[in-house]
Design a protein around this motif. Structure first.
Motif, PDB file in Angstrom:
ATOM      1  N   LYS A  22     -29.697  77.578  32.540  1.00  0.00           N
ATOM      2  CA  LYS A  22     -30.335  78.529  31.623  1.00  0.00           C
ATOM      3  C   LYS A  22     -29.746  79.938  31.748  1.00  0.00           C
ATOM      4  O   LYS A  22     -30.103  80.834  30.986  1.00  0.00           O
ATOM      5  CB  LYS A  22     -31.844  78.577  31.906  1.00  0.00           C
ATOM      6  CG  LYS A  22     -32.576  77.270  31.640  1.00  0.00           C
ATOM      7  CD  LYS A  22     -34.043  77.374  32.027  1.00  0.00           C
ATOM      8  CE  LYS A  22     -34.768  76.044  31.825  1.00  0.00           C
ATOM      9  NZ  LYS A  22     -36.184  76.130  32.257  1.00  0.00           N
ATOM     10  N   ILE A  23     -28.859  80.138  32.731  1.00  0.00           N
ATOM     11  CA  ILE A  23     -28.287  81.450  32.983  1.00  0.00           C
ATOM     12  C   ILE A  23     -26.861  81.472  32.439  1.00  0.00           C
ATOM     13  O   ILE A  23     -26.070  80.568  32.741  1.00  0.00           O
ATOM     14  CB  ILE A  23     -28.289  81.754  34.498  1.00  0.00           C
ATOM     15  CG1 ILE A  23     -29.698  81.566  35.075  1.00  0.00           C
ATOM     16  CG2 ILE A  23     -27.796  83.174  34.754  1.00  0.00           C
ATOM     17  CD1 ILE A  23     -29.759  81.676  36.595  1.00  0.00           C
ATOM     18  N   PRO A  24     -26.505  82.469  31.639  1.00  0.00           N
ATOM     19  CA  PRO A  24     -25.175  82.487  30.995  1.00  0.00           C
ATOM     20  C   PRO A  24     -24.053  82.934  31.943  1.00  0.00           C
ATOM     21  O   PRO A  24     -23.415  83.962  31.736  1.00  0.00           O
ATOM     22  CB  PRO A  24     -25.369  83.476  29.844  1.00  0.00           C
ATOM     23  CG  PRO A  24     -26.405  84.440  30.346  1.00  0.00           C
ATOM     24  CD  PRO A  24     -27.355  83.600  31.181  1.00  0.00           C
ATOM     25  N   ILE A  25     -23.840  82.144  32.994  1.00  0.00           N
ATOM     26  CA  ILE A  25     -22.791  82.431  33.968  1.00  0.00           C
ATOM     27  C   ILE A  25     -22.130  81.117  34.379  1.00  0.00           C
ATOM     28  O   ILE A  25     -22.671  80.034  34.149  1.00  0.00           O
ATOM     29  CB  ILE A  25     -23.347  83.132  35.237  1.00  0.00           C
ATOM     30  CG1 ILE A  25     -24.369  82.224  35.949  1.00  0.00           C
ATOM     31  CG2 ILE A  25     -23.950  84.484  34.885  1.00  0.00           C
ATOM     32  CD1 ILE A  25     -24.858  82.778  37.273  1.00  0.00           C
ATOM     33  N   ARG A  26     -20.966  81.236  35.033  1.00  0.00           N
ATOM     34  CA  ARG A  26     -20.338  80.055  35.639  1.00  0.00           C
ATOM     35  C   ARG A  26     -20.946  79.848  37.019  1.00  0.00           C
ATOM     36  O   ARG A  26     -21.191  80.801  37.761  1.00  0.00           O
ATOM     37  CB  ARG A  26     -18.830  80.260  35.751  1.00  0.00           C
ATOM     38  CG  ARG A  26     -18.151  80.463  34.423  1.00  0.00           C
ATOM     39  CD  ARG A  26     -16.667  80.752  34.572  1.00  0.00           C
ATOM     40  NE  ARG A  26     -15.912  79.543  34.846  1.00  0.00           N
ATOM     41  CZ  ARG A  26     -14.580  79.482  34.886  1.00  0.00           C
ATOM     42  NH1 ARG A  26     -13.870  80.582  34.658  1.00  0.00           N
ATOM     43  NH2 ARG A  26     -13.957  78.364  35.142  1.00  0.00           N
ATOM     44  N   LEU A  52     -22.555  78.408  44.026  1.00  0.00           N
ATOM     45  CA  LEU A  52     -21.519  79.434  43.950  1.00  0.00           C
ATOM     46  C   LEU A  52     -21.583  80.126  42.599  1.00  0.00           C
ATOM     47  O   LEU A  52     -21.790  79.467  41.566  1.00  0.00           O
ATOM     48  CB  LEU A  52     -20.127  78.810  44.090  1.00  0.00           C
ATOM     49  CG  LEU A  52     -19.731  78.134  45.388  1.00  0.00           C
ATOM     50  CD1 LEU A  52     -18.367  77.480  45.208  1.00  0.00           C
ATOM     51  CD2 LEU A  52     -19.687  79.131  46.526  1.00  0.00           C
ATOM     52  N   ILE A  53     -21.398  81.451  42.603  1.00  0.00           N
ATOM     53  CA  ILE A  53     -21.232  82.193  41.359  1.00  0.00           C
ATOM     54  C   ILE A  53     -20.098  83.206  41.562  1.00  0.00           C
ATOM     55  O   ILE A  53     -19.654  83.433  42.688  1.00  0.00           O
ATOM     56  CB  ILE A  53     -22.522  82.927  40.931  1.00  0.00           C
ATOM     57  CG1 ILE A  53     -22.864  84.050  41.914  1.00  0.00           C
ATOM     58  CG2 ILE A  53     -23.683  81.945  40.768  1.00  0.00           C
ATOM     59  CD1 ILE A  53     -23.925  85.018  41.398  1.00  0.00           C
ATOM     60  N   ILE A 134     -11.064  75.329  40.184  1.00  0.00           N
ATOM     61  CA  ILE A 134     -11.791  75.241  41.458  1.00  0.00           C
ATOM     62  C   ILE A 134     -12.953  74.262  41.412  1.00  0.00           C
ATOM     63  O   ILE A 134     -13.540  73.967  42.460  1.00  0.00           O
ATOM     64  CB  ILE A 134     -12.301  76.618  41.936  1.00  0.00           C
ATOM     65  CG1 ILE A 134     -13.414  77.141  41.033  1.00  0.00           C
ATOM     66  CG2 ILE A 134     -11.155  77.612  42.054  1.00  0.00           C
ATOM     67  CD1 ILE A 134     -14.138  78.353  41.611  1.00  0.00           C
ATOM     68  N   GLY A 135     -13.287  73.757  40.236  1.00  0.00           N
ATOM     69  CA  GLY A 135     -14.469  72.907  40.134  1.00  0.00           C
ATOM     70  C   GLY A 135     -14.216  71.589  39.449  1.00  0.00           C
ATOM     71  O   GLY A 135     -13.227  71.394  38.740  1.00  0.00           O
ATOM     72  N   LEU A 136     -15.151  70.669  39.684  1.00  0.00           N
ATOM     73  CA  LEU A 136     -15.220  69.391  38.988  1.00  0.00           C
ATOM     74  C   LEU A 136     -16.631  69.250  38.424  1.00  0.00           C
ATOM     75  O   LEU A 136     -17.480  70.111  38.649  1.00  0.00           O
ATOM     76  CB  LEU A 136     -14.901  68.240  39.947  1.00  0.00           C
ATOM     77  CG  LEU A 136     -13.500  68.220  40.560  1.00  0.00           C
ATOM     78  CD1 LEU A 136     -13.415  67.150  41.647  1.00  0.00           C
ATOM     79  CD2 LEU A 136     -12.443  67.989  39.491  1.00  0.00           C
ATOM     80  N   PRO A 143     -21.749  70.922  37.752  1.00  0.00           N
ATOM     81  CA  PRO A 143     -20.479  71.462  38.248  1.00  0.00           C
ATOM     82  C   PRO A 143     -20.508  71.606  39.768  1.00  0.00           C
ATOM     83  O   PRO A 143     -21.521  72.004  40.340  1.00  0.00           O
ATOM     84  CB  PRO A 143     -20.388  72.837  37.566  1.00  0.00           C
ATOM     85  CG  PRO A 143     -21.805  73.223  37.305  1.00  0.00           C
ATOM     86  CD  PRO A 143     -22.562  71.946  37.076  1.00  0.00           C
ATOM     87  N   PHE A 144     -19.401  71.261  40.421  1.00  0.00           N
ATOM     88  CA  PHE A 144     -19.359  71.382  41.880  1.00  0.00           C
ATOM     89  C   PHE A 144     -17.966  71.782  42.337  1.00  0.00           C
ATOM     90  O   PHE A 144     -16.965  71.556  41.642  1.00  0.00           O
ATOM     91  CB  PHE A 144     -19.814  70.088  42.572  1.00  0.00           C
ATOM     92  CG  PHE A 144     -18.966  68.880  42.288  1.00  0.00           C
ATOM     93  CD1 PHE A 144     -17.914  68.527  43.134  1.00  0.00           C
ATOM     94  CD2 PHE A 144     -19.229  68.056  41.193  1.00  0.00           C
ATOM     95  CE1 PHE A 144     -17.137  67.399  42.888  1.00  0.00           C
ATOM     96  CE2 PHE A 144     -18.467  66.924  40.935  1.00  0.00           C
ATOM     97  CZ  PHE A 144     -17.410  66.596  41.789  1.00  0.00           C
TER      98      PHE A 144
END
Length: 208
Positions: A22-26, A52-53, A134-136, A143-144
């Motif tokens: 719900k948060i507009p970030i990666r 992680l952010i 950096i993620g899958l 996402p991880f």
């Protein structure tokens, strides 16, 4: 840290996904859960859960969580309240969160530093990757952090715990030679005089 440092009632991966989507970030799941998401099975008990952010997004995160969550900066063995709209300098990269009115910790947020669209490994800035690499993502859309990067964080720590060795042994057979080589190279950069995991990696990889 505070007296209730070890009192954890971590959220599940699904609960984290519901909050962070719900948060507009990666964002990405990190820690042992990231490795289990990669393996698509639960390999051991997890006493906490890490996310992680990017540093550029930490105020956005706070704005979206502030009404329901209390957040603290973990720094040099202490937990310090994170004040509303407080910009965090680079030495603050670990946030602990608990629901307002509760005493148990629910999740941690690790803040990543970046440069020119690259993630930078804080322990040695020579080690970096494109942010897009950096993620899958799990089959359920979580996402991880890539396993080779997560293992670098574990192996690159000042203290390697028993669970880190367990995670290493679970994940290495599933890593490609390319990922194994990247992890070996990164550990060699951080530890030019050698690291106990490098011989283990050599037993798995065909790349010299």
């Amino acid at each position: 840290m505070s007296d209730n440092k070890e009192v954890w009632k971590p959220l599940t991966v699904t609960e984290i996904q519901m909050i962070f989507n719900k948060i507009p970030i990666r964002w990405w799941i990190a820690g042992g859960w990231a490795l289990d998401l990669f393996l698509e099975r639960t390999t051991r008990e997890h006493k906490d859960i890490d996310t992680l952010i990017l540093r550029c997004d930490h105020i956005i995160l706070q704005e979206h969580l502030h009404d329901e969550w209390e957040m603290f900066k973990a720094y040099k063995g202490k937990l310090i309240p994170w004040n509303q709209e407080e910009q965090l300098d680079s030495h603050f990269d670990n946030i602990w969160a608990k629901k307002k009115g509760e005493t148990t910790w629910a999740f941690q947020v690790i803040i990543l530093d970046t440069e020119d669209k690259h993630w930078i490994y804080k322990r040695n800035s020579e080690i970096r990757k494109l942010l897009d690499d950096i993620g899958l993502e799990s089959p359920s859309g979580v996402p991880f952090l890539r396993p080779e990067i997560q293992l670098l964080y574990k192996g690159g720590s000042s203290v390697i715990r028993e669970k880190d060795v367990i995670d290493l042994n679970n994940v290495l057979p599933k890593l490609s030679d390319k990922k194994l080589h990247w992890l070996k190279k990164s550990l060699s950069i951080q530890f030019p005089n050698g690291h106990p995991w490098i011989d283990v990696l050599d037993s798995y990889t065909k790349i010299i």
